[in-house]
Write a protein that holds these residues in place. Structure first.
Motif, PDB file in Angstrom:
ATOM      1  N   THR A 147       6.298   2.640 -12.251  1.00 39.33           N
ATOM      2  CA  THR A 147       7.094   2.444 -13.596  1.00 39.33           C
ATOM      3  C   THR A 147       6.192   1.371 -14.340  1.00 39.33           C
ATOM      4  O   THR A 147       5.110   0.912 -14.054  1.00 39.33           O
ATOM      5  N   LYS A 148       6.722   1.014 -15.630  1.00 41.14           N
ATOM      6  CA  LYS A 148       6.064   0.328 -16.541  1.00 41.14           C
ATOM      7  C   LYS A 148       5.606  -1.111 -15.997  1.00 41.14           C
ATOM      8  O   LYS A 148       4.661  -1.919 -16.356  1.00 41.14           O
ATOM      9  N   ALA A 149       6.406  -1.758 -15.116  1.00 44.77           N
ATOM     10  CA  ALA A 149       6.363  -2.828 -14.198  1.00 44.77           C
ATOM     11  C   ALA A 149       5.209  -2.804 -13.271  1.00 44.77           C
ATOM     12  O   ALA A 149       4.915  -3.637 -12.464  1.00 44.77           O
ATOM     13  N   GLY A 150       4.878  -1.527 -12.963  1.00 48.40           N
ATOM     14  CA  GLY A 150       3.939  -1.248 -11.889  1.00 48.40           C
ATOM     15  C   GLY A 150       4.504  -1.109 -10.476  1.00 48.40           C
ATOM     16  O   GLY A 150       3.719  -0.982  -9.434  1.00 48.40           O
ATOM     17  N   ASP A 151       5.925  -0.910 -10.367  1.00 44.72           N
ATOM     18  CA  ASP A 151       6.641  -0.690  -9.170  1.00 44.72           C
ATOM     19  C   ASP A 151       6.458   0.845  -8.748  1.00 44.72           C
ATOM     20  O   ASP A 151       6.498   1.683  -9.410  1.00 44.72           O
ATOM     21  N   PRO A 152       6.027   0.956  -7.543  1.00 45.88           N
ATOM     22  CA  PRO A 152       5.703   2.430  -6.915  1.00 45.88           C
ATOM     23  C   PRO A 152       7.262   2.964  -6.829  1.00 45.88           C
ATOM     24  O   PRO A 152       8.192   2.424  -6.765  1.00 45.88           O
ATOM     25  N   SER A 153       7.296   4.335  -6.977  1.00 49.18           N
ATOM     26  CA  SER A 153       8.600   5.091  -6.910  1.00 49.18           C
ATOM     27  C   SER A 153       8.148   6.608  -6.376  1.00 49.18           C
ATOM     28  O   SER A 153       6.870   6.850  -5.967  1.00 49.18           O
ATOM     29  N   SER A 154       9.375   7.166  -6.013  1.00 50.54           N
ATOM     30  CA  SER A 154       9.351   8.330  -5.687  1.00 50.54           C
ATOM     31  C   SER A 154       9.222   9.357  -6.774  1.00 50.54           C
ATOM     32  O   SER A 154       9.694   9.065  -7.987  1.00 50.54           O
TER      33      SER A 154
END
Length: 198
Positions: free
Chosen positions: A125-132
């Protein structure tokens, strides 16, 4: 593009939701139908659905989907990862959950170009959080077939930060996952609001 197996993990218990997420409706299709249709639109080598027997009985599948029955759903997401990986014959494995109803092709295209047998690719995400969704090259096959607990492939991902290929997604809302009834109600309310904008 290399031969990538798309593995749709659809055998969770939806405990936080309190209802079966597979069959929640969004814009005229269920969450599961959305995942299946998205996988069909993209150029994958094969499409594998990991699902419990009781849920399969309620599903009408598109052609070309390989079904793997999960009789061990109580073991958490790791059971789906193990079973899906075992059934896959591609050079890499893309794991899709069914609780991201806003995912579309635009999220996948930059991911697809980064796939290789030795890396781990996922959006942030824009905040740098990993995602699926998350991709693992075939170099990680053995370890993926040995994961345990509810964390699924995260334990393998976290073990190899030097192999990460993080893809920034500007429209982070497309990565949202729906875990609770309030998440779902918020999604529906926002969609209704946007539809009514002049």
């Amino acid at each position: 593009m290399q031969k990538t197996s798309a593995i749709i993990m659809a055998s969770g218990f939806s405990k936080r939701m309190g209802r079966n997420k597979l069959f929640l409706d969004y814009q005229g299709q269920t969450f599961l139908e959305h995942s299946l249709n998205l996988a069909k639109q993209l150029d994958f080598f094969e499409r594998i659905l990991v699902i419990s027997p009781e849920n399969l009985a309620q599903v009408s599948l598109p052609q070309g989907v390989k079904v793997v029955l999960n009789h061990e759903a109580d073991q958490g997401q790791s059971a789906s990862v193990r079973l899906g990986t075992q059934a896959a014959s591609g050079e890499g494995y893309l794991y899709l959950t069914v609780d991201q109803p806003l995912l579309d092709e635009s999220v996948f295209l930059p991911l697809l170009t980064a796939f290789s047998t030795g890396n781990i690719v996922f959006p942030v995400t824009k905040a740098g959080d990993p995602s699926s969704p998350i991709y693992f090259g075939k170099d990680f096959r053995t370890e993926l077939m040995q994961v345990t607990g509810s964390s699924g492939g995260r334990e393998v991902r976290n073990k190899y930060p030097e192999k990460w290929c993080k893809i920034n997604v500007e429209e982070s809302e497309k990565l949202i996952d729906i875990d609770t009834i309030s998440d779902y109600q918020e999604l529906l309310a926002k969609t209704t609001y946007e539809r009514n904008l002049p």
